[in-house]
Scaffold this motif. Structure first.
Motif, short mmCIF file in Angstrom:
data_model
loop_
_atom_site.label_atom_id
_atom_site.label_comp_id
_atom_site.label_asym_id
_atom_site.label_seq_id
_atom_site.Cartn_x
_atom_site.Cartn_y
_atom_site.Cartn_z
N VAL A 76 44.90 12.58 -12.60
CA VAL A 76 44.30 13.88 -12.32
C VAL A 76 44.67 14.36 -10.92
CG1 VAL A 76 42.10 15.09 -11.96
CG2 VAL A 76 42.37 13.57 -13.92
N LYS A 77 44.60 13.48 -9.94
CA LYS A 77 44.89 13.86 -8.55
C LYS A 77 46.29 14.41 -8.40
CE LYS A 77 43.49 10.97 -5.28
NZ LYS A 77 43.15 9.71 -4.57
N GLN B 31 47.94 18.79 -8.65
CA GLN B 31 48.67 19.33 -7.50
C GLN B 31 50.14 19.60 -7.84
OE1 GLN B 31 46.94 20.31 -5.07
NE2 GLN B 31 45.07 19.32 -5.81
N GLY B 32 50.46 19.56 -9.11
CA GLY B 32 51.83 19.85 -9.52
C GLY B 32 52.81 18.74 -9.23
N LEU B 33 52.30 17.52 -9.04
CA LEU B 33 53.14 16.36 -8.75
C LEU B 33 53.11 15.40 -9.92
CD1 LEU B 33 51.91 15.69 -5.10
CD2 LEU B 33 53.98 16.92 -5.76
N ASN B 34 54.17 14.63 -10.08
CA ASN B 34 54.12 13.57 -11.09
C ASN B 34 53.79 12.25 -10.39
OD1 ASN B 34 56.65 12.30 -10.15
ND2 ASN B 34 57.67 14.09 -11.06
N TYR C 141 37.74 17.23 -15.04
CA TYR C 141 39.15 17.42 -15.39
C TYR C 141 39.33 18.66 -16.27
CZ TYR C 141 43.68 16.72 -17.64
OH TYR C 141 44.94 16.90 -18.12
N ILE C 142 38.43 18.84 -17.23
CA ILE C 142 38.50 20.00 -18.11
C ILE C 142 38.42 21.30 -17.32
CG2 ILE C 142 37.27 21.28 -19.92
CD1 ILE C 142 36.52 18.53 -21.12
N ILE D 35 36.49 14.35 0.32
CA ILE D 35 36.64 14.84 -1.05
C ILE D 35 38.11 14.88 -1.45
CG2 ILE D 35 36.36 16.87 -2.53
CD1 ILE D 35 33.72 17.40 -1.10
N PHE D 36 38.97 15.30 -0.52
CA PHE D 36 40.39 15.33 -0.85
C PHE D 36 40.92 13.91 -1.06
CE2 PHE D 36 44.89 15.12 0.12
CZ PHE D 36 45.38 16.08 -0.75
N TRP D 37 40.53 12.98 -0.21
CA TRP D 37 40.95 11.60 -0.39
C TRP D 37 40.63 11.10 -1.80
CZ3 TRP D 37 38.89 9.07 4.77
CH2 TRP D 37 39.86 9.23 5.77
N LEU D 38 39.40 11.34 -2.22
CA LEU D 38 38.92 10.76 -3.48
C LEU D 38 39.42 11.50 -4.72
CD1 LEU D 38 35.23 10.03 -2.44
CD2 LEU D 38 37.06 8.36 -2.73
N PHE D 39 39.57 12.85 -4.61
CA PHE D 39 39.87 13.63 -5.82
C PHE D 39 41.05 14.57 -5.68
CE2 PHE D 39 35.14 13.42 -5.17
CZ PHE D 39 34.94 12.28 -5.94
N ALA D 40 41.62 14.70 -4.48
CA ALA D 40 42.75 15.61 -4.24
C ALA D 40 42.42 17.04 -4.63
CB ALA D 40 44.00 15.13 -4.99
N ILE D 41 41.23 17.49 -4.22
CA ILE D 41 40.85 18.90 -4.45
C ILE D 41 40.42 19.51 -3.11
CG2 ILE D 41 40.17 18.58 -6.83
CD1 ILE D 41 37.27 18.51 -5.91
#
Length: 342
Positions: A31-32, A36-39, A95-96, A336-342
């Motif tokens: 999900v993270k 963010q458009g990354l694989n 995620y949804i 929050i970014f560390w844990l969920f990349a948001i």
């Protein structure tokens, strides 16, 4: 063996709980990066957030393993499974919401889109429930009756506060490094000015104006050759990049050297823009300009995206009270970014 004393259902509950926990670990990584458009080819354990995700999951798994070989009367295996199911449900709904837009696009709360707040709340619920489960598993051999659950909630809050304290001092150390950054003087450099608030009558806020003034200073001194303005808009106002353009167009800046991006709505999106739109311009260096309190989060997001950029602070100064407020807010945002990349 102790294992033989356990009911078959108990073993099944524990195995399922462990399997779901492992699934959640890989799913949160998925999900993270995909959000963010990354694989997953960009995945690395040098990221503080990825390490934290791994540690929390390992603590759950190790706690389940210890429970498997001991009899804890005050904690039942079905309760463990219940916590795992609840935290997984929160993660699934979060995620949804990252994939489907609710009819809340124009609804804002505290300056943030309401859907983003709800999504962040669900991710936070997932993490908080996981930490409570960790505390339950690890303190079950010492707790008694209902006190175990109360103690676990209190311990979870303490763990979260300690995480915030760590993040606060970690970000302060990054600020110290920013002050030592050296920029190579060349017109091929691009300065990216991160968007900031727009005030009434489409006037640049002090934060946005200060960032622009720093870009103008670097341009005039020959450290950069182009200025990339970024930022979308809240309802009823011009895009931040457009307001920024109006601010600097008459400041002895060649208009051909001013670039506009008007779609990004967050720091994460702006770093993503740098990653996918500026790295092909063969510039000697990407320079990202923002306020001092904001740069630690910018640095962490750049690391996540594998973006090599030099952070430069604006000259904006805050009162002690406002500085503490911004530091605390950024501490929460970095965590929050560390844990969920948001």
């Amino acid at each position: 063996m102790v294992v033989k004393k356990k009911e078959k259902n108990e073993v099944v509950y524990l195995v399922v709980s462990a399997a779901i926990t492992i699934f959640c670990l890989f799913f949160i990584y998925y999900v993270k990066y995909t959000n963010q458009g990354l694989n997953l080819a960009f995945f690395n354990l040098n990221s503080v957030g990825n390490v934290l995700n791994l540690i929390f999951s390992l603590l759950v798994l190790l706690g389940i393993l210890i429970y498997f070989f001991k009899n804890y009367e005050q904690l039942q295996s079905i309760v463990i499974l219940g916590f795992v199911v609840i935290m997984t449900t929160a993660l699934a709904f979060a995620y949804i919401l990252t994939k489907f837009q609710l009819p809340l696009k124009t609804v804002y709360f505290l300056g943030q889109p309401l859907q983003k707040i709800i999504t962040g709340g669900l991710f936070t619920a997932y993490q908080f429930i996981q930490i409570i489960l960790i505390c339950l598993l690890w303190s079950s051999s010492f707790g008694r009756g209902n006190i175990l659950y109360f103690r676990s909630v209190i311990n979870s809050i303490i763990i979260i506060l300690l995480l915030f304290v760590f993040t606060f001092f970690y970000s302060a150390s990054l600020n110290d490094k920013v002050e030592k950054e050296i920029i190579k003087k060349t017109k091929s450099n691009i300065a990216v000015v991160l968007g900031a608030a727009v005030w009434s009558n489409n006037k640049a806020s002090p934060s946005l104006a200060s960032r622009l003034n720093k870009a103008i200073e670097l341009y005039r001194l020959g450290y950069i050759g182009k200025i990339q303005l970024t930022g979308s808009n809240a309802p009823g106002e011009l895009p931040e990049a457009e307001v920024a353009y109006r601010y600097i167009r008459h400041k002895e800046i060649n208009e051909e050297d001013i670039l506009l991006e008007t779609k990004t709505t967050s720091t994460t999106e702006q770093v993503s823009f740098v990653k996918f739109s500026l790295f092909d311009k063969k510039s000697a260096e990407i320079i990202i300009i923002s306020d001092k309190y904001h740069l630690p989060r910018v640095i962490e997001i750049c690391r996540f995206y594998d973006v090599i950029a030099t952070p430069v602070s604006s000259d904006l100064h805050f009162s002690t009270r406002n500085n503490i407020y911004h530091r605390i807010r950024e501490t929460i945002a970095i965590t929050i970014f560390w844990l969920f990349a948001i």
